[in-house]
Write a protein that holds these residues in place. Structure first.
Motif, mmCIF file in Angstrom:
data_model
loop_
_atom_site.group_PDB
_atom_site.id
_atom_site.type_symbol
_atom_site.label_atom_id
_atom_site.label_comp_id
_atom_site.label_asym_id
_atom_site.label_seq_id
_atom_site.Cartn_x
_atom_site.Cartn_y
_atom_site.Cartn_z
ATOM 1 N N GLU A 170 0.855 -1.176 0.000
ATOM 2 C CA GLU A 170 0.000 0.000 0.000
ATOM 3 C C GLU A 170 0.892 1.227 0.000
ATOM 4 N N ILE A 171 0.671 2.081 -0.981
ATOM 5 C CA ILE A 171 1.495 3.266 -1.167
ATOM 6 C C ILE A 171 0.667 4.488 -0.786
ATOM 7 N N PHE A 191 6.347 5.304 -8.097
ATOM 8 C CA PHE A 191 6.854 4.296 -7.162
ATOM 9 C C PHE A 191 6.404 2.896 -7.589
ATOM 10 N N GLN A 192 5.150 2.775 -7.989
ATOM 11 C CA GLN A 192 4.658 1.485 -8.470
ATOM 12 C C GLN A 192 5.487 1.016 -9.679
ATOM 13 N N THR A 225 4.436 -7.798 -10.929
ATOM 14 C CA THR A 225 3.505 -6.926 -10.216
ATOM 15 C C THR A 225 2.139 -6.931 -10.885
ATOM 16 N N ALA A 226 1.102 -6.972 -10.063
ATOM 17 C CA ALA A 226 -0.254 -6.717 -10.542
ATOM 18 C C ALA A 226 -0.528 -5.253 -10.210
ATOM 19 N N PRO A 227 -0.341 -4.360 -11.170
ATOM 20 C CA PRO A 227 -0.405 -2.930 -10.875
ATOM 21 C C PRO A 227 -1.828 -2.427 -10.678
ATOM 22 N N ARG A 252 -2.789 0.548 -4.060
ATOM 23 C CA ARG A 252 -2.435 -0.797 -3.609
ATOM 24 C C ARG A 252 -2.052 -1.634 -4.823
ATOM 25 N N CYS A 253 -0.904 -2.306 -4.728
ATOM 26 C CA CYS A 253 -0.502 -3.222 -5.791
ATOM 27 C C CYS A 253 -0.021 -4.521 -5.152
#
Length: 68
Positions: A18-19, A30-31, A40-42, A58-59
């Motif tokens: 969680e960003i 950042f993601q 990654t599931a972006p 959230r990723c």
């Protein structure tokens, strides 16, 4: 944010990130850095909490796999 679903953490190496950032551009930058290192599931959009500054994103990462 929505609750974390147990299936997203069902095995070692699966991570929910969680960003919190000042703006969309920062959160997505950042993601992108995470996605350059791990599978990654972006997230496609950020969320905002009324009355709170900034955005959240959230990723999901799989540390067992690299994107290359």
């Amino acid at each position: 944010m929505k609750p974390i679903i147990e299936a997203h953490l069902a095995q070692p190496g699966l991570v929910v990130v969680e960003i919190a950032a000042a703006d969309d551009a920062t959160a997505f930058a950042f993601q992108d850095q995470l996605a350059a290192r791990w599978a990654t599931a972006p997230a496609e959009r950020t969320t905002r909490n009324p009355g709170e500054p900034g955005v959240r994103l959230r990723c999901y990462l799989d540390l067992r796999q690299s994107p290359h």
